[in-house]
Design an enzyme around this catalytic site. Structure first.
Site, PDB file in Angstrom:
ATOM      1  CB  SER A  22      -0.868  -0.029   1.266  1.00 10.45           C
ATOM      2  OG  SER A  22      -1.921   0.881   1.166  1.00 10.45           O
ATOM      3  N   PRO A  23       0.453   2.319  -0.673  1.00 15.51           N
ATOM      4  CG  PRO A  23      -0.560   3.720  -2.217  1.00 15.51           C
ATOM      5  CD  PRO A  23      -0.805   2.498  -1.398  1.00 15.51           C
ATOM      6  CB  CYS A  25       4.486   9.473   2.922  1.00 12.08           C
ATOM      7  SG  CYS A  25       3.274  10.252   1.870  1.00 12.08           S
ATOM      8  CB  ALA A  57       1.299  10.420  -1.939  1.00 14.94           C
ATOM      9  CD  GLN A  99      -1.434   7.148  -3.263  1.00 16.88           C
ATOM     10  OE1 GLN A  99      -0.617   7.595  -2.461  1.00 16.88           O
ATOM     11  NE2 GLN A  99      -2.570   6.592  -2.891  1.00 16.88           N
ATOM     12  CE1 TYR A 182      -2.639  14.601   2.589  1.00 17.01           C
ATOM     13  CE2 TYR A 182      -3.184  12.304   2.210  1.00 17.01           C
ATOM     14  CZ  TYR A 182      -2.537  13.278   2.949  1.00 17.01           C
ATOM     15  OH  TYR A 182      -1.798  12.931   4.054  1.00 17.01           O
ATOM     16  NE  ARG A 230      -5.263   3.732  -0.954  1.00 20.26           N
ATOM     17  CZ  ARG A 230      -4.465   3.233  -0.008  1.00 20.26           C
ATOM     18  NH1 ARG A 230      -3.830   4.035   0.834  1.00 20.26           N
ATOM     19  NH2 ARG A 230      -4.264   1.934   0.107  1.00 20.26           N
ATOM     20  NE  ARG A 324      -0.904   0.768  10.166  1.00 21.93           N
ATOM     21  CZ  ARG A 324      -1.989   1.053  10.867  1.00 21.93           C
ATOM     22  NH1 ARG A 324      -1.875   1.718  11.998  1.00 21.93           N
ATOM     23  NH2 ARG A 324      -3.188   0.691  10.447  1.00 21.93           N
TER      24      ARG A 324
HETATM   25  C1  LIG Z   1       4.116   5.512   7.041  1.00 24.16           C
HETATM   26  C2  LIG Z   1       2.814   5.560   6.286  1.00 24.16           C
HETATM   27  C3  LIG Z   1       2.704   6.390   5.168  1.00 24.16           C
HETATM   28  C4  LIG Z   1       1.518   6.412   4.419  1.00 24.16           C
HETATM   29  N1  LIG Z   1       1.472   7.136   3.255  1.00 24.16           N
HETATM   30  C5  LIG Z   1       0.402   6.993   2.408  1.00 24.16           C
HETATM   31  C6  LIG Z   1       0.430   7.527   1.093  1.00 24.16           C
HETATM   32  O1  LIG Z   1       1.435   8.092   0.641  1.00 24.16           O
HETATM   33  N2  LIG Z   1      -0.675   7.366   0.334  1.00 24.16           N
HETATM   34  C7  LIG Z   1      -1.787   6.700   0.782  1.00 24.16           C
HETATM   35  O2  LIG Z   1      -2.769   6.584   0.046  1.00 24.16           O
HETATM   36  N3  LIG Z   1      -1.821   6.142   2.013  1.00 24.16           N
HETATM   37  C8  LIG Z   1      -0.739   6.260   2.811  1.00 24.16           C
HETATM   38  N4  LIG Z   1      -0.733   5.613   4.025  1.00 24.16           N
HETATM   39  C9  LIG Z   1      -1.890   4.775   4.387  1.00 24.16           C
HETATM   40  C10 LIG Z   1      -1.639   3.318   4.002  1.00 24.16           C
HETATM   41  O3  LIG Z   1      -1.475   3.147   2.599  1.00 24.16           O
HETATM   42  C11 LIG Z   1      -2.801   2.429   4.473  1.00 24.16           C
HETATM   43  O4  LIG Z   1      -3.963   2.815   3.783  1.00 24.16           O
HETATM   44  C12 LIG Z   1      -3.025   2.504   5.977  1.00 24.16           C
HETATM   45  O5  LIG Z   1      -1.811   2.518   6.690  1.00 24.16           O
HETATM   46  C13 LIG Z   1      -3.878   1.340   6.486  1.00 24.16           C
HETATM   47  O6  LIG Z   1      -3.254   0.118   6.168  1.00 24.16           O
HETATM   48  P1  LIG Z   1      -2.449  -0.772   7.278  1.00 24.16           P
HETATM   49  O7  LIG Z   1      -3.403  -1.001   8.409  1.00 24.16           O
HETATM   50  O8  LIG Z   1      -2.077  -2.024   6.532  1.00 24.16           O
HETATM   51  O9  LIG Z   1      -1.258   0.026   7.711  1.00 24.16           O
HETATM   52  C14 LIG Z   1       0.414   5.611   4.807  1.00 24.16           C
HETATM   53  C15 LIG Z   1       0.530   4.821   5.961  1.00 24.16           C
HETATM   54  C16 LIG Z   1       1.702   4.764   6.675  1.00 24.16           C
HETATM   55  C17 LIG Z   1       1.803   3.847   7.869  1.00 24.16           C
END
Ligand SMILES: Cc1cc2nc3c(=O)[nH]c(=O)nc-3n(C[C@H](O)[C@H](O)[C@H](O)COP(=O)(O)O)c2cc1C
Length: 365
Positions: A22-23, A25, A57, A99, A182, A230, A324
């Site tokens: 998943s994306p 940052c 992103a 993304q 966003y 997304r 994560r």
């Molecule tokens: C460090 C970090 C950076 C993230 N950056 C983005 C991002 O750039 N774009 C996005 O759509 N979601 C971003 N997310 C959200 C994740 O893609 C994901 O939707 C969210 O963490 C829930 O998934 P998980 O429970 O598997 O962590 C980020 C999450 C984390 C932990």
């Protein structure tokens, strides 16, 4: 029955399994450039066996960065290092996706480890921010300037230019970020969009910019390559964007050439009460898939192989995106394969006791 390790074909691209990074940052760029950190970070997850490695992103303009440390793709100069990353990912048998994003009123923020929800001042390295309406995201955030129609047109063009560069950089999949509060989500949600022109008010008007960008990107993104969007399926706030509107949006996006809806939620309102828990957003992916007939991706607190496999087997989603859990363990897909009784080869470099004559264990030619 379709399972986690069954390939997924989207147009001319086949993912070797249904696991996506998943994306996320990384807040590790200077002037938007990818560097060794990104190569190692994304490369590890490709070596770990994910079918799709989506970048964080990538900002389509410098003003569209969440923080000064965001990845960007607003300049042709960004392409060269990104190409090194996609080359490695593709060599590992994964597909590289990017993304594309603009942060709107959530731009010019400090990186998360500073743990303060404010807009950076220019003295702190920040910049003026824009949004559909002059409504700040939270206390302590600067009031954004309302975008004029010229500004909106420029941002649309920036998405198209970013997609063109993504192709040059070797990405096989583009995901448009219209979630998490966003810019594109700010247009969708009545909480952040109070415009009275053709980009605000009615559902048709609030969804106009996203649809225009999808049409414009699809026009230059090759026919045989997939385009993902997304969304935040709900704002989790009374009077905000909700699943009924998401369903209608998806029904309108699919005929425009969107191949999969990545179903996240929240991000519009920092005070929203979100019922966090295992797979808490999976129901949205399931509903979108069932009620629109489109393909969906599930994300959010998916951590165990059995849970991820069940999401695919029970037809709740076509793809699972892990964030994560893939930070905790880049080799999660390989571990999941073993746990689920599937055969997925580890990188040949890591294999010490390969059975003789087992092609799956031989290095790539
Ligand atoms: C460090 C970090 C950076 C993230 N950056 C983005 C991002 O750039 N774009 C996005 O759509 N979601 C971003 N997310 C959200 C994740 O893609 C994901 O939707 C969210 O963490 C829930 O998934 P998980 O429970 O598997 O962590 C980020 C999450 C984390 C932990």
């Amino acid at each position: 029955m379709t399972h986690l390790f069954e390939p997924l074909t989207l147009r001319g691209i086949t993912l070797k399994n249904r696991i996506a990074v998943s994306p996320m940052c990384q807040y590790s760029s200077v002037d938007g450039f990818a560097n060794d950190w990104h190569l190692v970070h994304y490369g590890s997850r490709a070596a770990g066996g994910a079918g799709l490695v989506l970048t964080e992103a990538a900002a389509v303009t410098p003003q569209g960065r969440i923080s000064p440390l965001d990845l960007g793709i607003w300049s042709d100069d960004h392409v060269e290092f990104l190409a090194r990353i996609t080359h490695f990912i593709n060599q590992r048998g994964s597909v590289a996706g990017i993304q594309l994003a603009h942060a709107g009123r959530k731009a010019s923020s400090p990186p998360p480890w500073e743990n303060r929800s404010v807009t950076l001042t220019e003295a702190e390295g920040g910049w003026p921010i824009v949004a559909p309406s002059s409504i700040p995201f939270d206390d302590g955030c600067i009031v954004p300037a309302e975008l004029g129609e010229d500004g909106i047109r420029d941002i649309s063009k920036a998405f198209v230019e970013a997609a063109r560069r993504s192709l040059l950089a070797g990405f096989g999949i583009v995901e448009i970020h219209a979630a998490h509060g966003y810019l594109l989500h700010q247009f969708l949600s009545p909480l952040s969009n109070r415009r009275t022109d053709q980009y605000g008010g009615s559902f048709e008007n609030r969804t106009r910019l996203l649809k225009e960008i999808v049409i414009a990107v699809r026009a230059i993104w090759p026919e045989n390559l997939p385009l993902l969007v997304r969304i935040s399926a709900t704002d989790w706030v009374e009077g905000g964007w909700n699943i009924a509107q998401s369903l209608e949006l998806v029904r309108q996006l699919l005929p425009l050439g969107v191949d999969l809806i990545d179903c996240s939620s929240g991000g519009s309102d920092p005070h929203a009460r979100i019922p966090l828990g295992a797979g808490y957003q999976t129901g949205f992916a399931e509903q979108i898939r069932r009620e629109t007939g489109g393909k969906s991706g599930a994300v959010g607190m998916i951590t165990s192989p059995v849970q991820a496999d069940h999401i695919i087997r029970s037809g709740q989603a076509d793809l699972v995106l892990l964030a994560r859990e893939l930070l905790r363990d880049p080799y999660w897909p390989l571990r999941a394969a073993r746990e689920l009784g599937q055969t997925t080869p580890w990188p040949a470099q890591y294999v010490r006791s390969a059975p003789a004559n087992t092609p799956a264990y031989l290095p790539e030619k």
